[in-house]
Design a protein around this motif. Structure first.
Motif, PDB file in Angstrom:
ATOM      1  N   CYS B  80       0.802  -1.230   0.000  1.00  0.00           N
ATOM      2  CA  CYS B  80       0.000   0.000   0.000  1.00  0.00           C
ATOM      3  C   CYS B  80       0.835   1.280   0.000  1.00  0.00           C
ATOM      4  O   CYS B  80       0.323   2.360  -0.218  1.00  0.00           O
ATOM      5  N   TYR B  81       2.094   1.183   0.299  1.00  0.00           N
ATOM      6  CA  TYR B  81       3.024   2.316   0.271  1.00  0.00           C
ATOM      7  C   TYR B  81       2.850   3.342   1.390  1.00  0.00           C
ATOM      8  O   TYR B  81       3.442   4.419   1.350  1.00  0.00           O
ATOM      9  N   SER B  82       2.042   3.039   2.407  1.00  0.00           N
ATOM     10  CA  SER B  82       1.921   3.975   3.537  1.00  0.00           C
ATOM     11  C   SER B  82       3.246   4.128   4.265  1.00  0.00           C
ATOM     12  O   SER B  82       3.593   5.214   4.726  1.00  0.00           O
ATOM     13  N   TYR B  84       6.262   3.888   3.066  1.00  0.00           N
ATOM     14  CA  TYR B  84       7.155   4.715   2.237  1.00  0.00           C
ATOM     15  C   TYR B  84       6.822   6.185   2.487  1.00  0.00           C
ATOM     16  O   TYR B  84       7.706   7.036   2.604  1.00  0.00           O
ATOM     17  N   GLU B  85       5.514   6.452   2.589  1.00  0.00           N
ATOM     18  CA  GLU B  85       5.040   7.814   2.814  1.00  0.00           C
ATOM     19  C   GLU B  85       5.517   8.348   4.168  1.00  0.00           C
ATOM     20  O   GLU B  85       5.849   9.513   4.302  1.00  0.00           O
TER      21      GLU B  85
END
Ligand code: SF4
Ligand code: SF4
Lengths: 297, 165
Positions: B80-82, B84-85
């Motif tokens: 989901c890339y959270s 990374y965020e």
């Protein structure tokens, strides 16, 4: 304006209704779609990237080269394709050695990645290149009274360092696009939750889909609106499967943004392929038809 | 009272160097274990056995047995890339997890779907099956039939299938 659509695989093969809706609606916004031959799968950022990041990056770079040779920016319709192609651009711009490594491979087929074309999801092209007013101007049958629960999906927004689309925690792009066709965007608790499709193990996605649909049901929305075919696969058939496991029935139609736009531009439901969905949008269509009958009475 | 245990920490640097070789894997070195990646991680919310900070700790310790073993938590990640965020250290935890998945795939320790899907793409150029039924639905929507994809050209740019050069 002229752009080259990058349809990827999932839309043309599994959900061609999304391609049809896109092809029928974009010209009404003044966009000329120029089809380019020679693309392959983007390739997919879940399975293929899991197998080998370098191979994934190389094939993505090849697809970008095809657009560079045609001299056209790419517009994507799938959040997965958007993620792959934009991340490939980012990695190749960030690391000169990596770019050389990839170009050595591309040289075998006479290609060289330059980094000259832009890649954006269609909704971003509409907002930034055309302006949302253009959408409003194209509407002939506003979707008055239809409440749309938005599902953003992860890869349109995150990582914002690469995507540069919107605030990842407080996005507004889809709300504005929904409002532009006369419908009402409805917030709900799980608007930004992942659809779960990228999880390769376990029952977790079932729980996630259940929570998302429970939250939408509580919001009183008439349907879910989204922009990603992978999320769609989790939610259209997905809500039926999850409903069975959880002894409930959600019956919330899931509609791709360009299908909603098509209805607002006066296209028939079959022209945007709504009849192909597992969860039928009959109630919404009846409401729209009823509104129209009233208006003309 | 918990007994004071002798604390030995062994770090497998060879495994960490192997991880460094995969694109994105080298960023595991930047992790300072703050846990910011956990807050919005859906996999951590939905499963007690998943925590991106712990995965990074295991990467820093070089614990191949945990990360690439049959019960590895990495497959629960939803991509989901959270994380990374959120990560203040540019670790890009999801990319480290994907690099670990590459190492697992090289050791044939990935779920079978991964190989199947990849093979489909390498065989046909696309991830889905183009059947006569697909072409009929496309026709009913007024869309052109799907044709061939440049598979040969795609294969030429991949040195030996599956192997990293
Ligand atoms: S990966 Fe980043 S956010 Fe997570 S613990 Fe390490 S430094 Fe903190
Ligand atoms: S990408 Fe994976 S590890 Fe990162 S926040 Fe999402 S589920 Fe958690």
């Amino acid at each position: 304006m002229k752009v080259a659509p990058f349809f990827g695989c999932m839309i043309p093969i599994k959900y061609p209704q999304m391609e049809a809706a896109f092809r029928r609606t974009m010209p009404n916004l003044g966009v000329e779609l120029v089809d380019i031959d020679g693309f392959t799968c983007c390739p997919d950022p879940i399975y293929f990237k899991t197998k080998g990041v370098l191979d994934w990056l190389t094939i993505a770079a090849r697809n970008l080269c095809v657009a560079e040779e045609a001299g056209l920016d790419l517009v994507t319709l799938c959040s997965g394709c958007t993620a792959t192609l934009k991340e490939a651009k980012f990695l190749l711009a960030e690391d000169e050695d990596l770019k050389e490594r990839v170009n050595e491979r591309l040289m075998r087929v006479g290609k060289e990645y330059q980094g000259t074309v832009k890649v954006e999801h269609a909704v971003v092209v509409i907002r930034d290149e055309l302006g949302i007013e253009r959408v409003t101007e194209s509407v002939v049958k506003p979707l008055d009274g239809i409440k749309v629960a938005i599902h953003y999906g992860c890869h349109l927004l995150k990582p914002s360092q690469i995507m540069h689309v919107d605030d990842a925690d407080y996005p507004s792009i889809l709300e504005n696009l929904i409002a532009a066709i006369g419908a009402t965007p409805v917030g709900h608790d799980r608007k930004l939750l992942c659809c779960g499709k990228g999880c390769l193990d376990g029952d977790m996605p079932v729980e996630m889909v259940f929570d998302i649909f429970t939250s939408i049901r509580d919001s009183g929305a008439d349907c879910m609106g989204l922009i990603c075919p992978t999320c769609f696969s989790s939610f259209d058939l997905g809500q039926i499967v999850v409903g069975r496991k959880k002894n409930t029935k959600f019956d919330i139609p899931v509609i791709y943004y360009f299908q909603l736009l098509g209805l607002a531009q006066g296209l028939a439901p079959e022209e945007v392929g709504l009849n192909l969905h597992k969860v039928k949008a009959d109630r919404i269509l009846a409401e729209l038809a009823g509104g129209e009958a009233q208006a003309s009475a | 009272m918990p007994q004071e245990k002798e604390k030995h920490v062994t770090i497998d640097f060879a495994f960490r160097r192997e991880l460094d070789q995969i694109i994105g894997g080298d960023h595991h070195n930047y992790c300072y274990q703050c846990g910011a990646c956990v807050a919005q991680c859906p996999a951590a919310q939905y499963s007690e056995s998943f925590n991106p900070r712990s995965i990074l700790l295991d990467a820093l310790l070089g614990r191949a047995d945990v990360l690439l073993g049959p019960d590895s938590p990495i497959w629960l990640c939803t991509n989901c890339y959270s994380c990374y965020e959120r990560c203040p250290q540019d670790v890009r935890p999801i990319e480290v997890i994907i690099a670990l998945k590459n190492l697992a795939s090289n050791r044939d320790a990935a779920p079978s779907d991964v190989a199947t899907m990849t093979e489909n793409i390498l065989k046909t150029g696309v991830s889905g099956l183009i059947t006569p039924a697909v072409q009929r639905i496309r026709e009913s929507l007024g869309l052109k039939p799907l044709g061939d994809y440049p598979v040969d050209e795609m294969l030429k740019i991949l040195p030996d299938e599956g192997k990293q050069p």
